[in-house]
Design a protein around this motif. Structure first.
Motif, PDB file in Angstrom:
ATOM      1  N   PHE A  47      -6.943   4.108  -1.406  1.00 52.79           N
ATOM      2  CA  PHE A  47      -6.359   2.926  -0.773  1.00 52.79           C
ATOM      3  C   PHE A  47      -4.901   3.156  -0.413  1.00 52.79           C
ATOM      4  O   PHE A  47      -4.442   2.768   0.659  1.00 52.79           O
ATOM      5  CB  PHE A  47      -6.479   1.699  -1.686  1.00 52.79           C
ATOM      6  CG  PHE A  47      -7.829   1.051  -1.652  1.00 52.79           C
ATOM      7  CD1 PHE A  47      -8.501   0.855  -0.457  1.00 52.79           C
ATOM      8  CD2 PHE A  47      -8.431   0.628  -2.822  1.00 52.79           C
ATOM      9  CE1 PHE A  47      -9.749   0.248  -0.426  1.00 52.79           C
ATOM     10  CE2 PHE A  47      -9.675   0.026  -2.799  1.00 52.79           C
ATOM     11  CZ  PHE A  47     -10.326  -0.167  -1.598  1.00 52.79           C
ATOM     12  N   GLY A  48      -4.156   3.775  -1.328  1.00 53.59           N
ATOM     13  CA  GLY A  48      -2.740   4.055  -1.059  1.00 53.59           C
ATOM     14  C   GLY A  48      -2.569   4.991   0.125  1.00 53.59           C
ATOM     15  O   GLY A  48      -1.727   4.757   1.004  1.00 53.59           O
ATOM     16  N   GLY A  50      -4.694   5.467   2.580  1.00 58.27           N
ATOM     17  CA  GLY A  50      -5.102   4.724   3.773  1.00 58.27           C
ATOM     18  C   GLY A  50      -4.021   3.769   4.237  1.00 58.27           C
ATOM     19  O   GLY A  50      -3.748   3.639   5.433  1.00 58.27           O
ATOM     20  N   PHE A  51      -3.378   3.087   3.285  1.00 55.28           N
ATOM     21  CA  PHE A  51      -2.292   2.175   3.629  1.00 55.28           C
ATOM     22  C   PHE A  51      -1.148   2.931   4.285  1.00 55.28           C
ATOM     23  O   PHE A  51      -0.609   2.507   5.313  1.00 55.28           O
ATOM     24  CB  PHE A  51      -1.806   1.455   2.366  1.00 55.28           C
ATOM     25  CG  PHE A  51      -0.605   0.585   2.599  1.00 55.28           C
ATOM     26  CD1 PHE A  51      -0.749  -0.632   3.240  1.00 55.28           C
ATOM     27  CD2 PHE A  51       0.654   0.981   2.192  1.00 55.28           C
ATOM     28  CE1 PHE A  51       0.342  -1.453   3.460  1.00 55.28           C
ATOM     29  CE2 PHE A  51       1.756   0.179   2.416  1.00 55.28           C
ATOM     30  CZ  PHE A  51       1.605  -1.037   3.046  1.00 55.28           C
ATOM     31  N   LEU A  52      -0.756   4.074   3.706  1.00 54.13           N
ATOM     32  CA  LEU A  52       0.349   4.859   4.265  1.00 54.13           C
ATOM     33  C   LEU A  52      -0.014   5.395   5.644  1.00 54.13           C
ATOM     34  O   LEU A  52       0.832   5.407   6.563  1.00 54.13           O
ATOM     35  CB  LEU A  52       0.724   5.995   3.322  1.00 54.13           C
ATOM     36  CG  LEU A  52       1.381   5.555   2.003  1.00 54.13           C
ATOM     37  CD1 LEU A  52       1.591   6.771   1.100  1.00 54.13           C
ATOM     38  CD2 LEU A  52       2.688   4.834   2.266  1.00 54.13           C
ATOM     39  N   ALA A  61      -2.155   4.075   7.800  1.00 53.56           N
ATOM     40  CA  ALA A  61      -2.184   2.945   8.732  1.00 53.56           C
ATOM     41  C   ALA A  61      -0.770   2.519   9.103  1.00 53.56           C
ATOM     42  O   ALA A  61      -0.469   2.221  10.257  1.00 53.56           O
ATOM     43  CB  ALA A  61      -2.949   1.771   8.106  1.00 53.56           C
ATOM     44  N   ARG A  62       0.091   2.521   8.124  1.00 51.02           N
ATOM     45  CA  ARG A  62       1.476   2.117   8.381  1.00 51.02           C
ATOM     46  C   ARG A  62       2.196   3.118   9.269  1.00 51.02           C
ATOM     47  O   ARG A  62       2.952   2.751  10.159  1.00 51.02           O
ATOM     48  CB  ARG A  62       2.205   1.968   7.048  1.00 51.02           C
ATOM     49  CG  ARG A  62       3.508   1.298   7.187  1.00 51.02           C
ATOM     50  CD  ARG A  62       3.970   0.771   5.880  1.00 51.02           C
ATOM     51  NE  ARG A  62       5.199   0.036   6.154  1.00 51.02           N
ATOM     52  CZ  ARG A  62       6.105  -0.214   5.266  1.00 51.02           C
ATOM     53  NH1 ARG A  62       5.925   0.177   4.025  1.00 51.02           N
ATOM     54  NH2 ARG A  62       7.175  -0.883   5.586  1.00 51.02           N
ATOM     55  N   SER A  63       1.950   4.404   9.027  1.00 49.23           N
ATOM     56  CA  SER A  63       2.626   5.419   9.840  1.00 49.23           C
ATOM     57  C   SER A  63       2.064   5.487  11.265  1.00 49.23           C
ATOM     58  O   SER A  63       2.767   5.858  12.191  1.00 49.23           O
ATOM     59  CB  SER A  63       2.517   6.800   9.181  1.00 49.23           C
ATOM     60  OG  SER A  63       1.186   7.244   9.205  1.00 49.23           O
ATOM     61  N   ARG A  89       1.220   2.865  13.057  1.00 44.54           N
ATOM     62  CA  ARG A  89       1.718   1.724  13.814  1.00 44.54           C
ATOM     63  C   ARG A  89       3.035   2.033  14.503  1.00 44.54           C
ATOM     64  O   ARG A  89       3.389   1.417  15.475  1.00 44.54           O
ATOM     65  CB  ARG A  89       1.930   0.530  12.898  1.00 44.54           C
ATOM     66  CG  ARG A  89       0.659  -0.160  12.526  1.00 44.54           C
ATOM     67  CD  ARG A  89       0.955  -1.455  11.846  1.00 44.54           C
ATOM     68  NE  ARG A  89      -0.041  -1.692  10.824  1.00 44.54           N
ATOM     69  CZ  ARG A  89       0.110  -2.505   9.812  1.00 44.54           C
ATOM     70  NH1 ARG A  89       1.237  -3.169   9.659  1.00 44.54           N
ATOM     71  NH2 ARG A  89      -0.847  -2.674   8.942  1.00 44.54           N
TER      72      ARG A  89
END
Length: 177
Positions: free
Chosen positions: A165-166, A168-170, A172-174, A176
């Motif tokens: 999850f971490g 994937g979050f990073l 997704a954030r990068s 954007r």
């Protein structure tokens, strides 16, 4: 009805010549019917021979197409297998190269970092980790790395899920930005 010269003439009709003509016409009609029937039989036979020949030709063409398809499929399987082998070899070479670079980085870190103090201890621990990871990447191939990763995930499922999850979050954030 055929003409019979010994047949008694019909006294009411005075047409002996007409009867002969009728009999002759009937014989010609019978002959024409027989001839037409024979020609029809020959046409049917010829048509059935041609249809059988066409069916054989179609079956031969279908067999040829089937053979070509099987040959093409086999060629594609061979090419895919070859490409997969090349990709696996390339990936193994890449992991080996990354492992070598990590070991080189560990050596450079040991040389450039101070040998004493808390910074020296952290640099030494980082260099040890880089060396172990580099050795691991050089020694293992991709299938054994996959098996090792699966074993770690089975031993620590919650931690693995949180890390996924971490990551994937990073990612997704990068993406954007």
């Amino acid at each position: 009805m055929t003409y019979d010269p010994n047949r008694p003439l019909n006294p009411t009709i005075n047409a002996t010549a007409t009867e002969r003509q009728i009999d002759t016409a009937a014989e010609h009609a019978d002959s024409a019917i027989d001839s037409t029937a024979e020609k029809a039989k020959q046409l049917v036979h010829t048509a059935s021979d041609k249809a059988a020949d066409a069916a054989h030709i179609a079956a031969d063409k279908a067999s040829e197409l089937k053979d070509k398809a099987a040959h093409t499929t086999a060629d594609l399987k061979d090419k895919a297998s070859s490409a997969a082998s090349q990709a696996a070899a390339s990936a193994d070479a890449a992991t080996t190269t990354v492992g070598e670079k990590m070991q080189d980085a560990a050596t450079m870190l040991r040389e450039k970092a101070p040998s004493t103090g808390s910074v020296g201890q952290a640099a030494s621990a980082t260099a040890d980790t880089l060396e172990r990871a580099g050795s691991y990447l050089q020694e293992k191939d991709l299938p054994s790395m996959k098996a090792d990763l699966e074993a770690i995930i089975r031993q620590h499922p919650t931690e693995s899920l949180l890390i996924a999850f971490g990551a994937g979050f990073l990612l997704a954030r990068s993406s954007r930005r």
